[in-house]
Design an enzyme around this catalytic site. Structure first.
Site, PDB file in Angstrom:
ATOM      1  N   ASP A  77      77.568  11.346 128.323  1.00  0.00           N
ATOM      2  CA  ASP A  77      76.485  10.402 128.629  1.00  0.00           C
ATOM      3  C   ASP A  77      76.043   9.614 127.396  1.00  0.00           C
ATOM      4  O   ASP A  77      76.656   9.715 126.331  1.00  0.00           O
ATOM      5  CB  ASP A  77      75.298  11.139 129.260  1.00  0.00           C
ATOM      6  CG  ASP A  77      74.562  12.016 128.263  1.00  0.00           C
ATOM      7  OD1 ASP A  77      75.211  12.469 127.299  1.00  0.00           O
ATOM      8  OD2 ASP A  77      73.348  12.244 128.435  1.00  0.00           O
ATOM      9  N   LYS A 106      72.249  20.795 124.718  1.00  0.00           N
ATOM     10  CA  LYS A 106      73.506  20.821 125.446  1.00  0.00           C
ATOM     11  C   LYS A 106      74.488  19.913 124.709  1.00  0.00           C
ATOM     12  O   LYS A 106      74.079  19.060 123.932  1.00  0.00           O
ATOM     13  CB  LYS A 106      73.310  20.424 126.894  1.00  0.00           C
ATOM     14  CG  LYS A 106      72.646  19.083 127.145  1.00  0.00           C
ATOM     15  CD  LYS A 106      72.383  18.952 128.641  1.00  0.00           C
ATOM     16  CE  LYS A 106      71.818  17.578 129.014  1.00  0.00           C
ATOM     17  NZ  LYS A 106      70.369  17.488 128.799  1.00  0.00           N
TER      18      LYS A 106
HETATM   19  C1  VG1 Z   1      67.511  15.472 134.074  1.00  0.00           C
HETATM   20  C2  VG1 Z   1      68.339  16.668 134.496  1.00  0.00           C
HETATM   21  C3  VG1 Z   1      68.048  17.842 133.588  1.00  0.00           C
HETATM   22  C4  VG1 Z   1      68.307  17.430 132.128  1.00  0.00           C
HETATM   23  C5  VG1 Z   1      67.473  16.211 131.804  1.00  0.00           C
HETATM   24  C6  VG1 Z   1      67.755  15.696 130.416  1.00  0.00           C
HETATM   25  O1  VG1 Z   1      66.146  15.765 134.208  1.00  0.00           O
HETATM   26  O2  VG1 Z   1      68.085  17.008 135.832  1.00  0.00           O
HETATM   27  O3  VG1 Z   1      68.845  18.941 133.966  1.00  0.00           O
HETATM   28  O4  VG1 Z   1      67.978  18.481 131.258  1.00  0.00           O
HETATM   29  O5  VG1 Z   1      67.764  15.161 132.709  1.00  0.00           O
HETATM   30  O6  VG1 Z   1      69.108  15.401 130.248  1.00  0.00           O
HETATM   31  P1  VG1 Z   1      65.268  15.275 135.480  1.00  0.00           P
HETATM   32  O7  VG1 Z   1      63.871  15.722 135.165  1.00  0.00           O
HETATM   33  O8  VG1 Z   1      65.456  13.803 135.572  1.00  0.00           O
HETATM   34  O9  VG1 Z   1      65.857  15.970 136.656  1.00  0.00           O
HETATM   35  V1  VG1 Z   1      69.542  14.161 129.217  1.00  0.00           V
HETATM   36  O10 VG1 Z   1      71.187  14.202 129.153  1.00  0.00           O
HETATM   37  O11 VG1 Z   1      68.591  13.006 129.795  1.00  0.00           O
HETATM   38  O12 VG1 Z   1      68.839  14.548 127.661  1.00  0.00           O
HETATM   39 CO    CO Z   2      71.773  13.159 127.575  1.00  0.00          CO
END
Ligand code: VG1
Ligand code: CO
Length: 544
Positions: free
Chosen positions: A278, A377
């Site tokens: 991403d 992650k």
């Molecule tokens: C989303 C995902 C979550 C992840 C978060 C940040 O959050 O569901 O699992 O940890 O994004 O990922 P939400 O609240 O939109 O469901 V990242 O790659 O934006 O740092």
């Molecule tokens: Co991210």
């Protein structure tokens, strides 16, 4: 030193979400908006004077300008040394790695992760603490409290730093070191995985792979690691140049947004292995030849095969997954006699478990997997983990996954996202569900009998902190489950996430189409939550 104290007024909307503060660029560009939030971070911290911090971002629009502002504010606030990624580039896992390696006080990562970038799109700021991980809730709440009462911020008058030139420069009393964005991270990867075995596979001519960086931050990392260090052919990494607007795309590695890669992997003569990451490099999508690996399965498979990977061959302390993630990993943990923790959504909840050595591998259904090597992650780490398994087992991705299902059963799993729905409708839907909860247990819907229904609440086993209202779960007696929650990373309206899961132990019934298999549960979710009626949406925006 020319430190200025600028009078300001609070903005009421600077509450960090699942992962930092995310807003549209025009909001961040309002006078004092970014400055207020950065000052609130410093105001909430203690004892950082003279200390080292890390700064970098995913290269999206406004990254470079924001970095110059933050450097001047950091100098004015008494930061001793700031390590900045060259060109302002640091992936989220690399930032975590560099914080840890340098025993920094903390780090500021500029990213809105998987959200689009550009003048009218999203920008974001995350604060990471000294363990390299996202600030836990008590820190983000403290930042938010400061943002509500802020009346001034400090900034120094100075020239802009040259972000492209490696080496040491100064702003006021603060040393700014522009560092190689990739080197420390690549070195860490080399210490965890069997690079010679992976390299042999990639050079053998019998194995083809395609890595899609979606014009986001992993481009330089992937080119260095896969093409230079591991010897994959040049061109293995596509869309490898970070662009301010990610080439107009949505840097989210799923079947909808990573369409270039999906076409290749599901086309004729598809490569053996494909992966995408991403915007900020912490997510991964894993594909085989004509085959998609769900992130929940991926976590389970990494756990089951960890003994094949040098960095993990001596055993795992335990594992952890976010609540909406499927129970596939739980089944492996049970067989291996490992503790398995269930946490709320967001990587910040894994930090304490990793620090206390309660968990070694962690994962989320949202294409996030990682381990105790950093506190975020890590997309490319997961790709390397898979490559290490493939090199060791010499089987195809599909064979490995199907073999896994045979042994542990298959958790059919899907997430349906309804993006950009009106906030009041989303809230009504969740409130209605909430009030239904007490009446649900024991209720029969066709073949499904509700075993439990609750709003997930988590007590951190290390520091005892409690996080409530983390998503509504409805579990059925046959092991199926539906979960509803609202996204905490969106910047427009609300996003409803529906997570659906059904367990199939019978090896003869593991080859069904996921959406077909789950359709009765999806209809049931609609019946219980009245999604169509309340949101007016006939179908989800994204299905993964
Ligand atoms: C989303 C995902 C979550 C992840 C978060 C940040 O959050 O569901 O699992 O940890 O994004 O990922 P939400 O609240 O939109 O469901 V990242 O790659 O934006 O740092
Ligand atoms: Co991210």
């Amino acid at each position: 030193m020319n430190i200025q104290t600028v009078v300001t007024q609070p903005f009421s909307d600077q509450k960090p979400g699942t992962s930092g503060l995310r807003k549209k660029v025009p909001i961040f560009k309002q006078p004092n908006y970014l400055e207020n939030f950065i000052q609130s971070i410093f105001d909430s911290l203690e004892g950082f004077s003279g200390q080292t911090f890390i700064l970098g971002g995913d290269g999206r629009y406004y990254n470079r300008q924001a970095i110059q502002i933050i450097l001047k504010m950091a100098a004015a606030n008494g930061v001793g040394r700031m390590l900045v990624g060259q060109g302002g580039i640091l992936s989220t896992p690399a930032a975590s790695c560099i914080i840890r390696k340098n025993q920094a006080f903390g780090g500021i990562v500029l990213s809105a992760s998987h959200n689009p970038g550009g003048p009218e799109e999203d920008f974001g700021v995350k604060y990471n603490i000294s363990n390299g991980g996202p600030a836990p809730e008590k820190v983000t709440s403290a930042i938010y409290e400061c943002s509500k009462v802020i009346d001034s911020y400090k900034i120094i008058e100075a020239r802009n730093i040259n972000l492209d030139q490696l080496g040491s420069q100064k702003i006021g009393e603060m040393r700014v070191e522009v560092i190689d964005s990739v080197a420390d991270y690549a070195e860490l990867m080399e210490s965890l995985f069997d690079f010679s075995k992976i390299s042999e596979l990639l050079r053998s001519g019998k194995f083809k792979m395609c890595i899609d960086s979606l014009h986001a931050v992993t481009g330089p990392y992937a080119k260095n690691i896969f093409e230079q260090l591991l010897g994959a052919p040049v061109g293995t990494v596509q869309n490898g140049m970070p662009l301010e607007d990610f080439g107009g795309g949505h840097p989210d590695p799923n079947l909808v947004y990573a369409h270039d890669l999906v076409e290749i992997m599901f086309g004729d003569n598809a490569p053996d292995f494909g992966a995408a990451s991403d915007g900020d490099g912490d997510r991964n999508m894993i594909l085989g030849k004509n085959f998609f690996v769900t992130p929940s399965d991926s976590l389970a498979i990494l756990v089951a095969n960890a003994k094949l990977v040098p960095g993990y061959s001596s055993g795992l302390a335990g594992i952890a997954r976010s609540m909406p993630t499927s129970a596939a990993a739980d089944r492996v943990a049970e067989k291996m006699g490992l503790d398995c923790y269930e946490t709320p959504t967001g990587w910040k909840f894994f930090g304490n478990l990793l620090d206390a050595d309660k968990a070694t591998l962690c994962g989320e259904e949202s294409f996030g997997t990682g381990s105790n090597h950093v506190r975020e992650k890590d997309g490319l780490w997961a790709v390397l983990f898979w490559l290490n398994i493939l090199a060791a087992r010499q089987e195809s991705v599909e064979d490995i996954v199907k073999e896994h299902w045979k042994t542990y059963g298959r958790n059919y799993y899907s997430r349906h996202d309804y993006e950009g729905i009106e906030s009041d409708k989303a809230n009504t839907l969740m409130e209605n569900l909430h009030s239904l909860l007490p009446s649900l247990p024991g209720k029969q819907y066709g073949q499904y009998e509700v075993r439990y229904a609750d709003d997930f609440s988590y007590t951190d086993p290390i520091d005892g902190s409690i996080s409530q209202k983390q998503g509504i779960r409805i579990g059925f007696s046959n092991g199926s489950r539906i979960v509803f929650r609202l996204s905490g990373t969106g910047t427009q309206g609300a996003t409803l996430r529906l997570y659906v899961e059904s367990y199939e132990p019978d090896a003869n019934k593991q080859d069904q189409d996921t959406q077909v298999k789950l359709s009765p549960l999806v209809s049931l979710a609609d019946e219980i939550a009245q999604i169509k009626n309340i949101t007016g949406r006939e179908k989800p925006t994204v299905i993964t």
